[in-house]
Motif scaffolding. Structure first.
Motif, short mmCIF file in Angstrom:
data_model
loop_
_atom_site.label_atom_id
_atom_site.label_comp_id
_atom_site.label_asym_id
_atom_site.label_seq_id
_atom_site.Cartn_x
_atom_site.Cartn_y
_atom_site.Cartn_z
N LEU A 128 0.83 -1.21 0.00
CA LEU A 128 0.00 0.00 0.00
C LEU A 128 0.86 1.25 0.00
O LEU A 128 0.58 2.23 -0.70
N LEU A 129 1.94 1.21 0.79
CA LEU A 129 2.80 2.37 0.90
C LEU A 129 3.48 2.67 -0.43
O LEU A 129 3.70 3.82 -0.79
N MET A 130 3.80 1.59 -1.18
CA MET A 130 4.36 1.83 -2.51
C MET A 130 3.31 2.53 -3.39
O MET A 130 3.66 3.33 -4.25
N GLY A 131 2.04 2.21 -3.14
CA GLY A 131 0.97 2.88 -3.90
C GLY A 131 0.96 4.37 -3.70
O GLY A 131 0.55 5.12 -4.59
N VAL A 132 1.43 4.84 -2.52
CA VAL A 132 1.49 6.28 -2.29
C VAL A 132 2.37 6.94 -3.33
O VAL A 132 2.14 8.07 -3.76
N LEU A 133 3.40 6.18 -3.75
CA LEU A 133 4.39 6.77 -4.65
C LEU A 133 3.97 6.72 -6.11
O LEU A 133 4.56 7.39 -6.94
N VAL A 134 2.96 5.90 -6.42
CA VAL A 134 2.55 5.82 -7.82
C VAL A 134 1.63 6.99 -8.11
O VAL A 134 0.55 7.09 -7.56
N ILE A 165 -9.83 4.50 -4.10
CA ILE A 165 -8.69 3.97 -3.37
C ILE A 165 -7.65 5.07 -3.20
O ILE A 165 -7.28 5.74 -4.16
N PRO A 167 -4.09 5.26 -1.26
CA PRO A 167 -3.06 4.73 -0.36
C PRO A 167 -2.62 5.75 0.67
O PRO A 167 -2.38 5.41 1.83
N TYR A 168 -2.56 7.02 0.28
CA TYR A 168 -2.15 8.05 1.23
C TYR A 168 -3.19 8.19 2.34
O TYR A 168 -2.83 8.36 3.51
N TYR A 171 -2.69 5.34 4.68
CA TYR A 171 -1.49 5.61 5.47
C TYR A 171 -1.80 6.58 6.61
O TYR A 171 -1.45 6.35 7.78
N ARG A 174 -4.06 4.96 9.26
CA ARG A 174 -3.32 4.08 10.16
C ARG A 174 -2.64 4.90 11.26
O ARG A 174 -2.67 4.53 12.44
N ILE A 175 -2.06 6.03 10.87
CA ILE A 175 -1.42 6.90 11.87
C ILE A 175 -2.45 7.37 12.91
O ILE A 175 -2.23 7.28 14.11
N PHE A 218 -8.43 16.00 2.16
CA PHE A 218 -7.35 15.68 1.23
C PHE A 218 -7.90 15.04 -0.04
O PHE A 218 -7.56 15.43 -1.16
N LEU A 289 3.44 15.79 7.83
CA LEU A 289 3.80 14.65 6.98
C LEU A 289 4.85 13.77 7.64
O LEU A 289 4.80 12.56 7.55
N LEU B 38 -10.16 -2.69 -4.32
CA LEU B 38 -10.00 -1.43 -5.06
C LEU B 38 -8.55 -1.24 -5.48
O LEU B 38 -8.26 -0.78 -6.59
N PHE B 39 -7.63 -1.61 -4.58
CA PHE B 39 -6.21 -1.46 -4.90
C PHE B 39 -5.84 -2.34 -6.10
O PHE B 39 -5.18 -1.88 -7.04
N MET B 43 -5.20 0.01 -9.14
CA MET B 43 -3.77 0.35 -9.12
C MET B 43 -2.94 -0.80 -9.68
O MET B 43 -2.19 -0.61 -10.63
N MET B 239 10.40 15.67 3.10
CA MET B 239 9.12 15.12 2.68
C MET B 239 8.46 15.99 1.62
O MET B 239 8.01 15.51 0.58
N ILE B 246 7.64 14.33 -7.14
CA ILE B 246 6.63 13.47 -7.76
C ILE B 246 5.64 14.32 -8.55
O ILE B 246 5.29 14.02 -9.69
N PHE B 300 9.77 6.33 -9.19
CA PHE B 300 10.13 5.41 -8.11
C PHE B 300 11.56 5.61 -7.65
O PHE B 300 11.83 5.68 -6.45
#
Lengths: 296, 319
Positions: A128-134, A165, A167-168, A171, A174-175, A218, A289, B38-39, B43, B239, B246, B300
């Protein structure tokens, strides 16, 4: 080091020190206000420009107001049978419904990832965290071809579904769940025999509520801002959100300059609700962040 | 950390624990199902599909007429080789690189400056300033490009008006040399406020007694900012920088919106604009897919650092 030398009278030190630290700095304030001017410049301009008619737009001084705001709004409302307001409604549907469902999915997933121990948890979270980057923008084109194969392009679904969906959002959820929900409370609910979903809706959601508003905001802004996805997915201009609609109108304005006043008035009307939403929900913009997790 | 360290349990306990384990595994996965589905659908599947497309190409037989003359065949890395060799792609990457060099330092520099000024006890009008500078974040990129686009037009621009009054020649910001700055300005305008809030939030999290001591020692606000505050907000800066990288790589809405107002923006001005054009104007989805994969890999590589920083800082103590 030099404090004692400059302020020898001891009892007054505290007051003097604070007085020194809080002495207004004209220079600092001036820089801040320059930033304010820069940030408000286009906003002030669009307010002024939307009061002008087509000929005044390019002939009178940029920031000089005129008297045609109502005429412009009426004209915009009449444009192709109220198409503009349909775009506004569509935007509200995409951003409102999309952000609401997305926040719920994020809350549920974030809660599970924070409060359950199960095999594969690390893998699920890592992916999921990798999804944040896509960047979602890169996904838009393949999403189009996939949805085209099941005939869903050019529908409300084609813009709504891919943005559910986040991912961020997961994330962040979860926090918030880790920080706001004590594990004993969840354990107690389980001992009392409450089902997991009941525990989630009755106990976890209220405790995470302020964080969930942030996630909602967001995602709302992200969907409202997303131009490429609806631009690719939609062909029928009755399904357009406001961004794609106004961009198309500007495109036609290159040949029909009369449309420029409509574009400008439309731009003004479209940012008013968002600005109100921002001002009303200001206190939820706590964007930490890097260290969001450490505060309980 | 759950069962690994425990000794073998007695049979009755083992049975209960098995049932426990099943519910302990099934329940979380059932609750994660909406997110996972959904993921996978929106994605993972698109990413896989792009990779598959990027390895294919259309082969035309004969004159290319008739239904059977065109077939999709495996192309290996041919599309990637073509993309990388395409001067248009190289030019768009270079452009985005320069664009990022303009946008990111200026945007984050101003964001940091404004955040420090907001945090300083010596500034005035901070509440109003914070809201006003954050306001552009509420304006979608398309709308802000539209507003600035009009402000760039010589007949509308207040700067051209002023320059004409003073009889100074003004360059055309929508001309081929300056259009990069015109686009960059829109991104900076839209991003300063958000990044300022991020940095400001982490400044507020610092307990003020940390610099109370420095104040007693006679440090000035500038010294406190430079020696104490900036080092503490470095993680936030990293950050925001990576998020900005990105965002820079995928710039699309601003130049696309500005195009009707200028001739200086080509249809392949940024990598993503080129992907869009290849896929939808030229109907060459295979090479568009290869270019997308290249952009994603580039993203990436650049954001790998981000992942490490986030994981260590946010979850290091929890797992």
């Amino acid at each position: 080091m030099a404090t004692i030398a400059t302020t020898p009278v001891l009892p007054a030190t505290t007051r003097t020190r604070r007085g020194h630290a809080e002495r207004p700095s004209a220079f600092g304030t001036a820089i801040l206000l320059l930033g304010v001017v820069y940030c408000l410049l286009p906003v002030v301009w669009v307010v002024m420009a939307s009061t002008k008619n087509g000929s005044e737009l390019f002939s009178t001084f940029t920031f000089a107001p005129s008297t045609h705001l109502l005429d412009n709004i009426v004209e915009l409302t009449q444009y192709r049978g109220g198409l503009f307001w349909l775009w506004m409604l569509n935007t509200a549907i995409y951003a409102g419904v999309g952000a609401l469902v997305s926040s719920l999915v994020s809350a549920l997933s974030g809660y599970v990832l924070a409060k359950f121990d199960f095999p594969g948890k690390g893998v699920v979270f890592g992916i999921l965290l990798m999804g944040v980057l896509v960047p979602s923008v890169i996904l838009a084109i393949p999403q189009y071809f996939l949805l085209a194969q099941i005939g869903l392009t050019n529908t409300y679904w084609s813009v709504l579904l891919p943005q559910l969906i986040s991912p961020y959002g997961i994330y962040l959820a979860r926090i918030y769940a880790a920080a706001a929900i004590p594990t004993d409370v969840v354990e107690a609910a389980r001992t009392e025999g409450a089902g997991e979903l009941t525990t989630f809706f009755r106990i976890a959601i209220p405790m995470m509520a302020p964080g969930l508003v942030t996630i909602f905001l967001f995602q709302f802004v992200a969907i409202w801002n997303n131009f490429l996805l609806p631009y690719i997915m939609l062909g029928d201009d009755h399904l357009f959100p406001i961004t794609v609609g106004l961009s198309g109108l500007l495109n036609q304005g290159a040949t029909v300059p009369a449309l420029y006043t409509l574009v400008i008035t439309g731009a003004l009307l479209s940012i008013v609700p968002l600005i109100i939403l921002f001002l009303a929900l200001q206190r939820f913009w706590r964007v930490d962040l890097a260290a969001g997790a450490v505060k309980a | 950390m759950t069962a690994v360290t425990q000794t073998a349990p007695r049979p009755a306990v083992a049975k209960r624990r098995r049932r426990d384990l099943r519910s302990r595994v099934l329940t979380p996965y059932a609750m994660l199902l909406p997110g996972i589905v959904l993921f996978l659908a929106f994605m993972a599947a698109p990413i896989l599909y792009t990779v598959v497309l990027s390895l294919q190409t259309v082969k035309v037989e004969g004159l290319g007429l008739g239904p059977d003359s065109r077939s999709v065949v495996f192309a290996g890395l041919e599309n990637y080789a073509n993309s990388l060799a395409d001067p248009e792609f190289g030019a768009s990457v270079l452009r985005v690189f320069l664009y990022g060099l303009i946008v990111i330092p200026l945007m984050l520099g101003f964001a940091l400056l404004f955040a420090l000024l907001l945090d300083s006890k010596r500034s005035r009008a901070t509440r109003f300033s914070r809201v006003a500078i954050f306001l552009p974040y509420a304006v979608p990129a398309v709308i802000s490009s539209l507003l600035w686009g009009f402000l760039y037009l010589p007949s509308v621009s207040p700067f051209v008006f002023l320059a004409n009054l003073l009889n100074v020649p003004v360059p055309n910001v929508l001309g081929p040399n300056l259009v990069m700055f015109a686009v960059a300005n829109i991104a900076i305008w839209g991003g300063v406020g958000f990044n300022m809030i991020v940095i400001y939030t982490s400044l507020r999290a610092i307990p003020s007694d940390i610099y109370e001591a420095a104040r007693i020692d006679g440090a000035t606000e500038v010294q406190i900012a430079w020696r104490i505050k900036i080092p503490i907000v470095i993680p936030s800066l990293i950050m925001t920088a990576l998020f900005s990288i990105i965002a820079t790589l995928q710039v699309f809405a601003e130049p696309t919106t500005l195009r009707p107002l200028t001739n200086s923006l080509s249809t392949s001005w940024t990598p993503l604009m080129k992907v869009y054009r290849d896929a939808f104007t030229r109907n060459d989805i295979y090479s568009a897919a290869a270019t997308s994969v290249l952009i994603a890999v580039g993203t990436f590589v650049l954001s790998f650092l981000f992942l490490r920083v986030v994981q260590r800082r946010a979850f290091g103590q929890e797992d």
